[in-house]
Design a protein around this motif. Structure first.
Motif, PDB file in Angstrom:
ATOM      1  N   SER A 171      55.827  35.265   5.671  1.00  0.00           N
ATOM      2  CA  SER A 171      56.255  35.866   6.928  1.00  0.00           C
ATOM      3  C   SER A 171      56.480  34.791   7.992  1.00  0.00           C
ATOM      4  O   SER A 171      56.000  33.662   7.875  1.00  0.00           O
ATOM      5  N   VAL A 172      57.210  35.170   9.020  1.00  0.00           N
ATOM      6  CA  VAL A 172      57.489  34.252  10.125  1.00  0.00           C
ATOM      7  C   VAL A 172      56.194  33.823  10.812  1.00  0.00           C
ATOM      8  O   VAL A 172      56.051  32.669  11.206  1.00  0.00           O
ATOM      9  N   ARG A 173      55.243  34.732  10.913  1.00  0.00           N
ATOM     10  CA  ARG A 173      53.961  34.384  11.548  1.00  0.00           C
ATOM     11  C   ARG A 173      53.230  33.291  10.766  1.00  0.00           C
ATOM     12  O   ARG A 173      52.617  32.409  11.353  1.00  0.00           O
ATOM     13  N   VAL A 174      53.296  33.358   9.448  1.00  0.00           N
ATOM     14  CA  VAL A 174      52.664  32.320   8.630  1.00  0.00           C
ATOM     15  C   VAL A 174      53.344  30.977   8.891  1.00  0.00           C
ATOM     16  O   VAL A 174      52.669  29.954   9.039  1.00  0.00           O
ATOM     17  N   TRP A 175      54.663  30.981   8.961  1.00  0.00           N
ATOM     18  CA  TRP A 175      55.391  29.740   9.263  1.00  0.00           C
ATOM     19  C   TRP A 175      55.017  29.204  10.640  1.00  0.00           C
ATOM     20  O   TRP A 175      54.844  27.995  10.816  1.00  0.00           O
ATOM     21  N   GLN A 176      54.910  30.096  11.625  1.00  0.00           N
ATOM     22  CA  GLN A 176      54.538  29.653  12.974  1.00  0.00           C
ATOM     23  C   GLN A 176      53.124  29.074  12.990  1.00  0.00           C
ATOM     24  O   GLN A 176      52.865  28.094  13.689  1.00  0.00           O
ATOM     25  N   ARG A 177      52.224  29.671  12.248  1.00  0.00           N
ATOM     26  CA  ARG A 177      50.861  29.143  12.182  1.00  0.00           C
ATOM     27  C   ARG A 177      50.824  27.786  11.481  1.00  0.00           C
ATOM     28  O   ARG A 177      50.106  26.886  11.893  1.00  0.00           O
ATOM     29  N   ALA A 178      51.622  27.651  10.431  1.00  0.00           N
ATOM     30  CA  ALA A 178      51.697  26.361   9.732  1.00  0.00           C
ATOM     31  C   ALA A 178      52.283  25.293  10.647  1.00  0.00           C
ATOM     32  O   ALA A 178      51.800  24.149  10.681  1.00  0.00           O
ATOM     33  N   GLU A 179      53.292  25.666  11.412  1.00  0.00           N
ATOM     34  CA  GLU A 179      53.872  24.731  12.374  1.00  0.00           C
ATOM     35  C   GLU A 179      52.818  24.311  13.400  1.00  0.00           C
ATOM     36  O   GLU A 179      52.697  23.125  13.739  1.00  0.00           O
ATOM     37  N   GLY A 180      52.051  25.263  13.902  1.00  0.00           N
ATOM     38  CA  GLY A 180      50.991  24.959  14.851  1.00  0.00           C
ATOM     39  C   GLY A 180      49.969  23.995  14.281  1.00  0.00           C
ATOM     40  O   GLY A 180      49.531  23.059  14.959  1.00  0.00           O
ATOM     41  N   ALA A 181      49.591  24.211  13.035  1.00  0.00           N
ATOM     42  CA  ALA A 181      48.625  23.313  12.389  1.00  0.00           C
ATOM     43  C   ALA A 181      49.188  21.898  12.283  1.00  0.00           C
ATOM     44  O   ALA A 181      48.487  20.915  12.531  1.00  0.00           O
ATOM     45  N   GLY A 182      50.471  21.795  11.959  1.00  0.00           N
ATOM     46  CA  GLY A 182      51.112  20.477  11.885  1.00  0.00           C
ATOM     47  C   GLY A 182      51.167  19.794  13.238  1.00  0.00           C
ATOM     48  O   GLY A 182      50.915  18.582  13.353  1.00  0.00           O
ATOM     49  N   ILE A 183      51.476  20.554  14.274  1.00  0.00           N
ATOM     50  CA  ILE A 183      51.503  20.011  15.638  1.00  0.00           C
ATOM     51  C   ILE A 183      50.105  19.556  16.044  1.00  0.00           C
ATOM     52  O   ILE A 183      49.929  18.496  16.657  1.00  0.00           O
ATOM     53  N   ALA A 184      49.085  20.347  15.710  1.00  0.00           N
ATOM     54  CA  ALA A 184      47.707  19.981  16.041  1.00  0.00           C
ATOM     55  C   ALA A 184      47.328  18.667  15.368  1.00  0.00           C
ATOM     56  O   ALA A 184      46.764  17.761  16.015  1.00  0.00           O
ATOM     57  N   LEU A 185      47.637  18.551  14.101  1.00  0.00           N
ATOM     58  CA  LEU A 185      47.337  17.316  13.379  1.00  0.00           C
ATOM     59  C   LEU A 185      48.097  16.131  13.975  1.00  0.00           C
ATOM     60  O   LEU A 185      47.519  15.060  14.201  1.00  0.00           O
ATOM     61  N   GLY A 186      49.369  16.326  14.277  1.00  0.00           N
ATOM     62  CA  GLY A 186      50.164  15.251  14.878  1.00  0.00           C
ATOM     63  C   GLY A 186      49.618  14.814  16.229  1.00  0.00           C
ATOM     64  O   GLY A 186      49.578  13.619  16.541  1.00  0.00           O
ATOM     65  N   GLY A 187      49.181  15.769  17.037  1.00  0.00           N
ATOM     66  CA  GLY A 187      48.620  15.437  18.346  1.00  0.00           C
ATOM     67  C   GLY A 187      47.329  14.641  18.235  1.00  0.00           C
ATOM     68  O   GLY A 187      47.126  13.662  18.958  1.00  0.00           O
ATOM     69  N   VAL A 188      46.455  15.057  17.323  1.00  0.00           N
ATOM     70  CA  VAL A 188      45.201  14.322  17.110  1.00  0.00           C
ATOM     71  C   VAL A 188      45.481  12.918  16.604  1.00  0.00           C
ATOM     72  O   VAL A 188      44.862  11.941  17.050  1.00  0.00           O
ATOM     73  N   LEU A 189      46.431  12.796  15.679  1.00  0.00           N
ATOM     74  CA  LEU A 189      46.773  11.469  15.157  1.00  0.00           C
ATOM     75  C   LEU A 189      47.352  10.574  16.250  1.00  0.00           C
ATOM     76  O   LEU A 189      46.996   9.394  16.340  1.00  0.00           O
ATOM     77  N   ALA A 190      48.229  11.120  17.084  1.00  0.00           N
ATOM     78  CA  ALA A 190      48.803  10.328  18.179  1.00  0.00           C
ATOM     79  C   ALA A 190      47.701   9.854  19.128  1.00  0.00           C
ATOM     80  O   ALA A 190      47.676   8.685  19.541  1.00  0.00           O
ATOM     81  N   ALA A 191      46.781  10.760  19.461  1.00  0.00           N
ATOM     82  CA  ALA A 191      45.667  10.396  20.341  1.00  0.00           C
ATOM     83  C   ALA A 191      44.791   9.335  19.684  1.00  0.00           C
ATOM     84  O   ALA A 191      44.369   8.369  20.332  1.00  0.00           O
ATOM     85  N   GLY A 192      44.533   9.507  18.401  1.00  0.00           N
ATOM     86  CA  GLY A 192      43.692   8.553  17.682  1.00  0.00           C
ATOM     87  C   GLY A 192      44.333   7.178  17.561  1.00  0.00           C
ATOM     88  O   GLY A 192      43.667   6.154  17.731  1.00  0.00           O
ATOM     89  N   PHE A 193      45.640   7.144  17.275  1.00  0.00           N
ATOM     90  CA  PHE A 193      46.334   5.862  17.160  1.00  0.00           C
ATOM     91  C   PHE A 193      46.395   5.141  18.508  1.00  0.00           C
ATOM     92  O   PHE A 193      46.320   3.921  18.563  1.00  0.00           O
TER      93      PHE A 193
END
Length: 124
Positions: free
Chosen positions: A2-24
């Protein structure tokens, strides 16, 4: 899926990317400053004290992907690891919210979001 699952997966990817950017960027903050920066966007819920419509506007402004991304780019331009990390953690917060199913608020009520109604206990 479903679209909601895709949106949640996108959110998880954004969260991981944000943490990595902050960490780097690694500004050398103590652990509690990371936690404060990550949770700070939820202070925007205080806008709801002025009513649902204003609350939705204030909350949504603090939960748009564009603003933390622009803060990170300002940090890159200024050579500021603190701005890059703050933007990354802000972005991670929004992504984590989306991954958990918390979307942008509708003026009809705090539990009404662009991802659907947030389920829970309570009378609303």
């Amino acid at each position: 899926m479903s679209v909601r699952v895709w949106q949640r997966a996108e959110g998880a990817g954004i969260a991981l990317g944000g943490v990595l950017a902050a960490g780097f960027a690694s500004p050398g903050w103590p652990w509690w400053a990371w936690l404060v920066a990550f949770l700070a966007p939820d202070l925007s819920i205080a806008g709801s004290l002025a009513g649902n419509r204003i609350g939705a506007v204030v909350y949504n402004a603090a939960h748009l992907y564009a603003l933390p991304f622009l803060l990170m780019m300002l940090g890159v331009a200024a050579g500021s690891t603190a701005l890059i990390s703050a933007g990354g953690l802000w972005l991670a917060h929004i992504g984590a919210d989306r991954a958990l199913g918390y979307g942008l608020k509708l003026p009809s009520g705090f539990r009404d979001t662009h991802l659907g109604r947030i389920q829970g206990t309570g009378s609303d």
